[in-house]
Write an enzyme that holds these catalytic residues in place. Sequence first.
Site, PDB file in Angstrom:
ATOM      1  N   HIS A   1      36.136  34.370  36.014  1.00 40.71           N
ATOM      2  CA  HIS A   1      36.480  35.772  35.703  1.00 40.71           C
ATOM      3  C   HIS A   1      36.210  36.088  34.233  1.00 40.71           C
ATOM      4  CE1 HIS A   1      39.773  35.607  39.085  1.00 40.71           C
ATOM      5  NE2 HIS A   1      38.661  36.126  39.579  1.00 40.71           N
TER       6      HIS A   1
ATOM      7  N   ASN B   1      42.211  39.345  44.364  1.00 38.80           N
ATOM      8  CA  ASN B   1      42.272  38.326  45.413  1.00 38.80           C
ATOM      9  C   ASN B   1      42.305  36.950  44.770  1.00 38.80           C
ATOM     10  OD1 ASN B   1      42.359  39.631  47.912  1.00 38.80           O
ATOM     11  ND2 ASN B   1      40.223  40.253  47.667  1.00 38.80           N
TER      12      ASN B   1
ATOM     13  N   VAL C   1      45.362  43.876  42.044  1.00 39.47           N
ATOM     14  CA  VAL C   1      46.823  43.856  42.006  1.00 39.47           C
ATOM     15  C   VAL C   1      47.317  44.269  40.613  1.00 39.47           C
ATOM     16  CG1 VAL C   1      48.877  42.431  42.353  1.00 39.47           C
ATOM     17  CG2 VAL C   1      46.823  41.990  43.714  1.00 39.47           C
TER      18      VAL C   1
ATOM     19  N   HIS D   1      43.997  38.653  35.059  1.00 43.53           N
ATOM     20  CA  HIS D   1      43.117  39.225  36.093  1.00 43.53           C
ATOM     21  C   HIS D   1      43.758  38.868  37.428  1.00 43.53           C
ATOM     22  CE1 HIS D   1      39.039  40.221  37.831  1.00 43.53           C
ATOM     23  NE2 HIS D   1      39.615  39.565  38.834  1.00 43.53           N
TER      24      HIS D   1
ATOM     25  N   GLU E   1      33.416  44.720  35.601  1.00 40.30           N
ATOM     26  CA  GLU E   1      32.504  43.586  35.381  1.00 40.30           C
ATOM     27  C   GLU E   1      31.046  44.023  35.488  1.00 40.30           C
ATOM     28  OE1 GLU E   1      35.280  41.818  38.188  1.00 40.30           O
ATOM     29  OE2 GLU E   1      34.708  39.866  37.397  1.00 40.30           O
TER      30      GLU E   1
ATOM     31  N   ARG F   1      25.155  38.666  38.409  1.00 41.08           N
ATOM     32  CA  ARG F   1      26.374  37.887  38.188  1.00 41.08           C
ATOM     33  C   ARG F   1      26.112  36.474  38.697  1.00 41.08           C
ATOM     34  NH1 ARG F   1      31.272  36.989  42.138  1.00 41.08           N
ATOM     35  NH2 ARG F   1      32.646  35.883  40.705  1.00 41.08           N
TER      36      ARG F   1
ATOM     37  N   ARG G   1      44.527  31.222  47.961  1.00 43.79           N
ATOM     38  CA  ARG G   1      44.403  29.937  47.253  1.00 43.79           C
ATOM     39  C   ARG G   1      45.757  29.508  46.695  1.00 43.79           C
ATOM     40  NH1 ARG G   1      39.530  31.721  43.470  1.00 43.79           N
ATOM     41  NH2 ARG G   1      38.982  33.297  45.010  1.00 43.79           N
TER      42      ARG G   1
HETATM   43  P1  ADP Z   1      38.600  40.543  44.090  1.00 42.15           P
HETATM   44  O1  ADP Z   1      39.298  39.402  43.438  1.00 42.15           O
HETATM   45  O2  ADP Z   1      38.097  40.253  45.462  1.00 42.15           O
HETATM   46  O3  ADP Z   1      37.613  41.281  43.197  1.00 42.15           O
HETATM   47  P2  ADP Z   1      40.261  42.872  43.722  1.00 42.15           P
HETATM   48  O4  ADP Z   1      40.352  42.767  42.248  1.00 42.15           O
HETATM   49  O5  ADP Z   1      39.540  44.042  44.281  1.00 42.15           O
HETATM   50  O6  ADP Z   1      39.759  41.568  44.400  1.00 42.15           O
HETATM   51  O7  ADP Z   1      41.736  42.878  44.280  1.00 42.15           O
HETATM   52  C1  ADP Z   1      41.971  42.977  45.651  1.00 42.15           C
HETATM   53  C2  ADP Z   1      43.454  42.950  45.896  1.00 42.15           C
HETATM   54  O8  ADP Z   1      44.078  44.040  45.187  1.00 42.15           O
HETATM   55  C3  ADP Z   1      43.804  43.220  47.351  1.00 42.15           C
HETATM   56  O9  ADP Z   1      43.859  42.056  48.095  1.00 42.15           O
HETATM   57  C4  ADP Z   1      45.163  43.863  47.258  1.00 42.15           C
HETATM   58  O10 ADP Z   1      46.137  42.865  47.450  1.00 42.15           O
HETATM   59  C5  ADP Z   1      45.287  44.340  45.833  1.00 42.15           C
HETATM   60  N1  ADP Z   1      45.591  45.767  45.755  1.00 42.15           N
HETATM   61  C6  ADP Z   1      44.737  46.812  45.841  1.00 42.15           C
HETATM   62  N2  ADP Z   1      45.424  47.974  45.763  1.00 42.15           N
HETATM   63  C7  ADP Z   1      46.726  47.661  45.612  1.00 42.15           C
HETATM   64  C8  ADP Z   1      47.926  48.414  45.462  1.00 42.15           C
HETATM   65  N3  ADP Z   1      47.920  49.744  45.470  1.00 42.15           N
HETATM   66  N4  ADP Z   1      49.083  47.727  45.310  1.00 42.15           N
HETATM   67  C9  ADP Z   1      49.089  46.392  45.310  1.00 42.15           C
HETATM   68  N5  ADP Z   1      48.012  45.639  45.451  1.00 42.15           N
HETATM   69  C10 ADP Z   1      46.842  46.241  45.604  1.00 42.15           C
END
Ligand code: ADP
Length: 400
Positions: free
Chosen positions: A180, A211, A332, A208, A385, A91, A241
Amino acid sequence: MNILVINAGSSSVKYQLFNMKQETVLAKGRVERIGMETAILVHEPAGKSDVSEVSEILEHTSAIRRVLDILVSKDHGVLDSIDQIDAVGHRVVHGGESFKNSVLVDEDVKKEIRRLFDLAPLHNPAHMLGITAVEVNMPGVPQAVVFDTAFHQTMPSHAYLYPVPMALYRKHKVRRYGFHGTSHKYVSERAAKFLGRPLEQLKLITCHIGNGCSCAAVLGGVSVDTSMGLTPLEGLMMGTRSGDLDPAIVPYAMAKEDLTLSEISSMLNKHSGLQAISGLSSDMREIVEAMEAGDKNAALAFDMYEYRIRKYIGAYAAAMNGVDAIVFTAGVGENSEVLRKKVCQQLTYLGIELDEERNRSGRGTEKAITTEASSVQVLVIPTNEEWMIAMDTYSLVQAD
Ligand code: ADP
């Protein structure tokens, strides 16, 4: 064919090993705290128990060596020999304007990735360390690079240019790139399959929401707009952010708070978003929990986050003169039924009709969360991904 996917950061390496024929993950894991005596390797082999080891790993070449060792180890391994790894896919965050597709690594490609260090100073140098570490440990094995920006290279100039003097673009390539891309591309393709319609005929808005958060307008399978810009700071409100703001805030806050450039940059990237407004956390789970317990700041953070997603959906429906389906993905987007519900409840003007039961059930699966009668479908598609990187690598190696 087995393909190893690597996501190298400045002090970490994440990996996933795929068997392409069987479409299975043989193992995945990560090395963290590279550069320290207490570096940690977490390894999850399929069909065997997970293992973690703490040891001194001072740089990326040793980190990759450790990963390869454990992939062939007697107790935790999944391969007899590293010769069974046919190719490696990396990546890479920034491909600038040079890379519109994934490519096999050669000297020119490496030179170009280095030239782009300026645009992604935190990411691209770390990816190069990963590429070099693989070269040292696995000489002769083909490597491919898959860029977060490549999918958005189809944006038209009216979407990717900023209305500032053109010299900034001509001399310094200041423009919107978007990120993304691998995820937006993957969920667009899956959405078309799910809907049973040709991707070329669809107007999709992909969200998407992890975080980092970004939306994309995907018209006929190509990205025509996306919310992140020159860097991943623009667009939606995120965990830490800020997303969109009046650029005049930057010099104003610097003057009033006596901040340096690096301090304001750190404020906007690491101490803003959900974290700043809630005063609690950047994690949506904690925000929702606190909001449901009556915390007003958490509720405000949630409302701002949701409102901005909804505004981008409206903007992208306008950008494409319509929308057939909206897709939620990432941490999320895949997991927060509350967020999806709030967004959908205010999109009835698009003919969206939420099916609450569908929204609640079937976590982790591809699903529609709207009723049959809904004129725009809202889908949840778990992103993947790493699989997309493995697929691109596979195609490039096959074609070579
Ligand atoms: P990144 O952008 O680092 O790849 P992810 O896609 O793994 O992140 O998303 C991480 C976020 O997903 C966490 O910070 C959390 O807020 C959210 N998340 C994970 N599980 C849940 C859930 N069951 N309900 C709400 N938010 C969640």
